[in-house]
Design a protein around this motif. Structure first.
Motif, short mmCIF file in Angstrom:
data_model
loop_
_atom_site.label_atom_id
_atom_site.label_comp_id
_atom_site.label_asym_id
_atom_site.label_seq_id
_atom_site.Cartn_x
_atom_site.Cartn_y
_atom_site.Cartn_z
N VAL A 1 0.96 -1.20 0.00
CA VAL A 1 0.55 -0.17 -0.31
C VAL A 1 0.82 1.36 -0.17
O VAL A 1 0.59 1.91 -0.60
CB VAL A 1 -0.83 -0.28 1.49
CG1 VAL A 1 -1.91 -1.48 0.97
CG2 VAL A 1 -0.31 -0.44 2.53
N MET B 1 -4.67 -4.55 -10.99
CA MET B 1 -4.87 -3.23 -10.36
C MET B 1 -5.91 -4.73 -9.27
O MET B 1 -6.18 -4.45 -7.95
CB MET B 1 -6.05 -2.16 -9.93
CG MET B 1 -4.64 -0.84 -11.07
SD MET B 1 -5.77 0.44 -11.28
CE MET B 1 -6.05 0.23 -13.10
N ALA B 2 -6.64 -5.21 -10.97
CA ALA B 2 -7.39 -6.15 -9.28
C ALA B 2 -6.66 -7.18 -8.78
O ALA B 2 -6.91 -7.60 -7.55
CB ALA B 2 -8.53 -6.61 -10.68
N ARG C 1 -4.21 -6.42 -7.25
CA ARG C 1 -3.13 -6.48 -5.71
C ARG C 1 -4.41 -6.00 -4.50
O ARG C 1 -3.95 -6.05 -3.81
CB ARG C 1 -2.69 -5.40 -6.56
CG ARG C 1 -1.97 -4.37 -5.15
CD ARG C 1 -0.99 -5.03 -4.50
NE ARG C 1 0.18 -5.31 -5.37
CZ ARG C 1 1.37 -4.86 -5.69
NH1 ARG C 1 1.56 -3.36 -4.64
NH2 ARG C 1 2.29 -5.74 -6.42
N SER C 2 -5.43 -6.02 -5.77
CA SER C 2 -6.37 -5.68 -4.30
C SER C 2 -6.95 -7.28 -3.73
O SER C 2 -7.33 -7.26 -2.31
CB SER C 2 -7.89 -5.04 -5.80
OG SER C 2 -7.49 -4.14 -5.70
N LEU D 1 -6.84 -8.10 0.32
CA LEU D 1 -7.58 -8.60 0.57
C LEU D 1 -7.23 -10.26 1.22
O LEU D 1 -7.70 -11.04 2.74
CB LEU D 1 -8.92 -8.95 -0.36
CG LEU D 1 -9.70 -7.58 -0.36
CD1 LEU D 1 -11.40 -7.43 -1.35
CD2 LEU D 1 -10.39 -6.64 0.61
#
Length: 163
Positions: free
Chosen positions: A99, A127-128, A130-131, A135
């Motif tokens: 982050v 991005m998906a 990494r998200s 999580l």
């Protein structure tokens, strides 16, 4: 005073679902990290970066990914030290590494809407990933310290069966 005495059945049983799920989330996080590293290396090579310049970072990631897999498996088997090592090294410092860059970018005036509008397919996939990676780490850490997880690690330690 009543003390908790673990039964032989408890110690020999499979880990509870929260511990199994935490281990699977750690393995998913490793897979996501490896996928992201592959995207970064491929992109850097496509942009003309020298392979030699990418090797040290790639080797470091390989060591971290390997250690994370081994720790997740030891944690699943009831090793308290592995649970704490995962929580501190990857749960805290790993999360920060995920982050810090986006947070700096936002603090420097970056616009999420503009970034999404300009993003290509690879950027969106990254991005998906990494998200989902983030999580998975947060979920794994949370599950490792649920009451049922705590009881599992306590029972394993009391019987001397954790490694």
């Amino acid at each position: 005073m009543i003390t908790h005495a673990p039964s032989a059945t408890t110690a020999q049983a499979d880990p509870p679902p929260v511990v199994r799920t935490a281990a699977m989330l750690w393995l998913f996080a490793v897979a996501a990290g490896a996928f992201e590293a592959t995207l970064m290396v491929t992109g850097a090579l496509a942009d003309g970066a020298a392979l030699g310049g990418l090797l040290p970072g790639s080797a470091f990631r390989l060591v971290v990914f390997t250690a994370a897999v081994l720790l997740a498996l030891r944690m699943r088997a009831g090793a308290r030290w592995a649970r704490w090592t995962l929580a501190v090294t990857l749960g805290v410092f790993g999360t920060l590494s995920l982050v810090v860059e986006p947070a700096r970018w936002l603090l420097d005036g970056g616009s999420v809407a503009a970034a999404l509008a300009e993003a290509g397919v690879v950027d969106l996939v990254f991005m998906a990933s990494r998200s989902l990676h983030l999580l998975a780490v947060l979920g794994a850490v949370t599950l490792m310290f649920q009451p049922r997880s705590n009881a599992y690690f306590r029972d394993r330690a009391a019987l001397g069966t954790s490694a």
